[in-house]
Scaffold this active site. Sequence first.
Site, PDB file in Angstrom:
ATOM      1  N   CYS A  31       0.904  -1.052  -0.114  1.00 20.77           N
ATOM      2  CA  CYS A  31      -0.066  -0.084  -0.008  1.00 20.77           C
ATOM      3  C   CYS A  31       1.026   1.195   0.053  1.00 20.77           C
ATOM      4  CB  CYS A  31      -0.831   0.116   1.521  1.00 20.77           C
ATOM      5  SG  CYS A  31      -2.125   1.248   0.818  1.00 20.77           S
TER       6      CYS A  31
ATOM      7  N   CYS B 274      -0.144   4.268   1.687  1.00 20.52           N
ATOM      8  CA  CYS B 274      -0.562   4.999   2.780  1.00 20.52           C
ATOM      9  C   CYS B 274       0.577   5.279   3.849  1.00 20.52           C
ATOM     10  CB  CYS B 274      -1.930   4.703   3.484  1.00 20.52           C
ATOM     11  SG  CYS B 274      -1.769   3.185   4.118  1.00 20.52           S
TER      12      CYS B 274
ATOM     13  N   CYS C 172      -4.155   5.903   0.109  1.00 22.53           N
ATOM     14  CA  CYS C 172      -3.695   4.657  -0.249  1.00 22.53           C
ATOM     15  C   CYS C 172      -3.492   4.527  -1.704  1.00 22.53           C
ATOM     16  CB  CYS C 172      -4.790   3.515   0.091  1.00 22.53           C
ATOM     17  SG  CYS C 172      -5.100   3.357   2.041  1.00 22.53           S
TER      18      CYS C 172
ATOM     19  N   LYS D 124     -12.341  -5.550   2.184  1.00 26.76           N
ATOM     20  CA  LYS D 124     -11.696  -4.548   3.081  1.00 26.76           C
ATOM     21  C   LYS D 124     -12.619  -3.450   3.389  1.00 26.76           C
ATOM     22  CE  LYS D 124      -7.808  -1.660   4.475  1.00 26.76           C
ATOM     23  NZ  LYS D 124      -6.331  -1.300   3.820  1.00 26.76           N
TER      24      LYS D 124
ATOM     25  N   ARG E 158      -3.109   2.365  12.626  1.00 24.29           N
ATOM     26  CA  ARG E 158      -2.796   3.946  11.961  1.00 24.29           C
ATOM     27  C   ARG E 158      -1.693   4.715  13.088  1.00 24.29           C
ATOM     28  NH1 ARG E 158      -8.462   5.620   9.056  1.00 24.29           N
ATOM     29  NH2 ARG E 158      -8.493   3.652   7.605  1.00 24.29           N
TER      30      ARG E 158
ATOM     31  N   ARG F 105     -11.160   7.117   3.922  1.00 28.22           N
ATOM     32  CA  ARG F 105     -11.117   5.959   3.083  1.00 28.22           C
ATOM     33  C   ARG F 105     -12.378   5.588   2.512  1.00 28.22           C
ATOM     34  NH1 ARG F 105      -5.691   6.093   4.125  1.00 28.22           N
ATOM     35  NH2 ARG F 105      -4.833   5.167   6.040  1.00 28.22           N
TER      36      ARG F 105
ATOM     37  N   LYS G 127     -11.769  -8.453   5.944  1.00 27.08           N
ATOM     38  CA  LYS G 127     -11.026  -7.580   7.118  1.00 27.08           C
ATOM     39  C   LYS G 127     -11.704  -6.481   7.551  1.00 27.08           C
ATOM     40  CE  LYS G 127      -7.176  -4.358   7.233  1.00 27.08           C
ATOM     41  NZ  LYS G 127      -6.003  -3.564   6.380  1.00 27.08           N
TER      42      LYS G 127
ATOM     43  N   SER H  46      -6.433  -4.577  14.102  1.00 27.96           N
ATOM     44  CA  SER H  46      -5.760  -3.826  15.429  1.00 27.96           C
ATOM     45  C   SER H  46      -7.061  -3.463  16.245  1.00 27.96           C
ATOM     46  CB  SER H  46      -4.980  -2.615  15.236  1.00 27.96           C
ATOM     47  OG  SER H  46      -5.869  -1.761  14.301  1.00 27.96           O
TER      48      SER H  46
ATOM     49  N   TYR I 248      -2.661 -10.654  15.647  1.00 27.24           N
ATOM     50  CA  TYR I 248      -1.629 -10.079  16.703  1.00 27.24           C
ATOM     51  C   TYR I 248      -1.494 -10.922  17.854  1.00 27.24           C
ATOM     52  CZ  TYR I 248      -2.369  -5.752  13.847  1.00 27.24           C
ATOM     53  OH  TYR I 248      -2.256  -5.096  12.826  1.00 27.24           O
TER      54      TYR I 248
HETATM   55  N1  LIG Z   1      -3.798   0.142   3.853  1.00 26.53           N
HETATM   56  C1  LIG Z   1      -3.052   0.023   5.062  1.00 26.53           C
HETATM   57  C2  LIG Z   1      -3.367  -0.872   5.883  1.00 26.53           C
HETATM   58  N2  LIG Z   1      -2.961  -2.265   5.969  1.00 26.53           N
HETATM   59  C3  LIG Z   1      -3.808  -2.989   7.036  1.00 26.53           C
HETATM   60  C4  LIG Z   1      -4.386  -2.198   7.813  1.00 26.53           C
HETATM   61  C5  LIG Z   1      -5.183  -2.229   9.114  1.00 26.53           C
HETATM   62  C6  LIG Z   1      -4.654  -3.430   9.829  1.00 26.53           C
HETATM   63  C7  LIG Z   1      -5.259  -3.324  11.121  1.00 26.53           C
HETATM   64  O1  LIG Z   1      -5.738  -2.394  11.753  1.00 26.53           O
HETATM   65  O2  LIG Z   1      -4.564  -4.137  11.953  1.00 26.53           O
HETATM   66  C8  LIG Z   1      -4.352  -0.799   6.894  1.00 26.53           C
HETATM   67  C9  LIG Z   1      -5.070  -0.027   7.612  1.00 26.53           C
HETATM   68  C10 LIG Z   1      -5.916   0.979   6.725  1.00 26.53           C
HETATM   69  O3  LIG Z   1      -6.315   0.712   5.547  1.00 26.53           O
HETATM   70  O4  LIG Z   1      -6.294   2.378   7.278  1.00 26.53           O
HETATM   71 ZN   LIG Z   2      -1.761  -1.425   3.797  1.00 27.33          ZN
HETATM   72 ZN   LIG Z   3      -3.277   2.047   2.673  1.00 24.27          ZN
END
Ligand SMILES: NCc1[nH]cc(CCC(=O)O)c1CC(=O)O
Ligand SMILES: [Zn+2]
Ligand SMILES: [Zn+2]
Length: 388
Positions: free
Chosen positions: A181, A183, A191, A258, A268, A280, A311, A338, A377
């Site tokens: 990605c 971001c 992203c 996602k 983040r 997003r 996800k 997370s 995790y």
């Molecule tokens: N594209 C970035 C990305 N890749 C994985 C996660 C989230 C993983 C997590 O929260 O554990 C994110 C965050 C987002 O899209 O803001």
């Molecule tokens: Zn990512």
């Molecule tokens: Zn991203």
Amino acid sequence: MSFSSLVQDLALRDSGASSRRPRDDVSTTSTMDDRASRMSHPSRAMSYASTSATSVSISGEISSQLHGGYAHPLARTWQAERQLTKSMLIYPLFISDQDDEEVLIPSLPNQYRRGMNRLVPFLETLVHKGLRSVILFGVPMRQGTKDALGTAADDPQGPVIRAIRLIQQRFPHLFIVVDVCLCEYTSHGHCGILKADGSLDNGLSVDRISDVARAYAKAGAHCVAPSDMNDGRIRAIKLKLIEEGIAHSTLLMSYSAKFSTCLYGPFRDAAGSAPSFGDRKCYQLPPGGRGLARRAIHRDINEGADVIMVKPANAYLDIISDAKDIGKHLPVAAYQVSGEFAMIHAGAKAGVYDLKAMAFESTESILRAGAGIIISYFTPEFLDWLTY
Ligand SMILES: NCc1[nH]cc(CCC(=O)O)c1CC(=O)O
Ligand SMILES: [Zn+2]
Ligand SMILES: [Zn+2]
């Protein structure tokens, strides 16, 4: 024998059994000896015979007896289609460009951002415990690294490409997944590459993302996992892997479904990837969008994804189940993100439940829904808790 007298007869035999031993503690007190003697008990054998002799269908009082099917701990494991094993787990690693750094991430319990020099000793322990796979996230901490194009994402001297090489060299049996990605590397935190009006330029973004994926795969990643959600990136990445001659040895895992969720907050914080303006919602899926998720899964399979991912996980079990249904020929992965992890910890801390019990229950529900791969995790804990 009439049905009601048969039932009465069975009930009598059952109460006869319970005079020897209380019925309710089968699961905790029955031993194999105990079991064997019950199996060979003549009156038991007769009751089975009389059941089949009458043409009573397995219904009513007979089919209502379920407890026998899961009285024994082993029988309980047979009730699940999939058992959690160490090989299903992928552990997320945040890799900083500060080589000596090892910093606890406050909102993500027990998780650290680590530099290159901290990686090997940390992984050594986990690999010995049976760790099979990691997913890498690069975190540029150095001032001035981020720009509008996310140039640092595939910097050969950047944390991700160096970590791929290091891990591959030191742990040749570890399966390396890399999140793809922009971001973490863009000054605006989105992203992809933006148009003048602040929306994503899909064409430029896909071009850039697929270059980054190719660079990671060339550096030795076994799997590239684009999480950006730009339209058409799976096809673009697959084509570049083919062009590079490494499509046959690189797994393409798509974050297909996602969702745009409030559950990415701690990530983040960890990755420093919060968007500097806006959100997003125009590229990640709306939480209510089950049909949209199904379309995205279909699309990514058609574009050449080898694994599809859902996800977050626990609040999206219906989507995991849809993914398994749509992608009959593909493994399904789920990312317990997370915020889900932090929430489970917070509940345990508040005394709502035991952490280990909830870690297992939340993970088993993800397996039950249809996933066979879990990004978690909790991986280090599971390596301690599981035997294989
Ligand atoms: N594209 C970035 C990305 N890749 C994985 C996660 C989230 C993983 C997590 O929260 O554990 C994110 C965050 C987002 O899209 O803001
Ligand atoms: Zn990512
Ligand atoms: Zn991203």
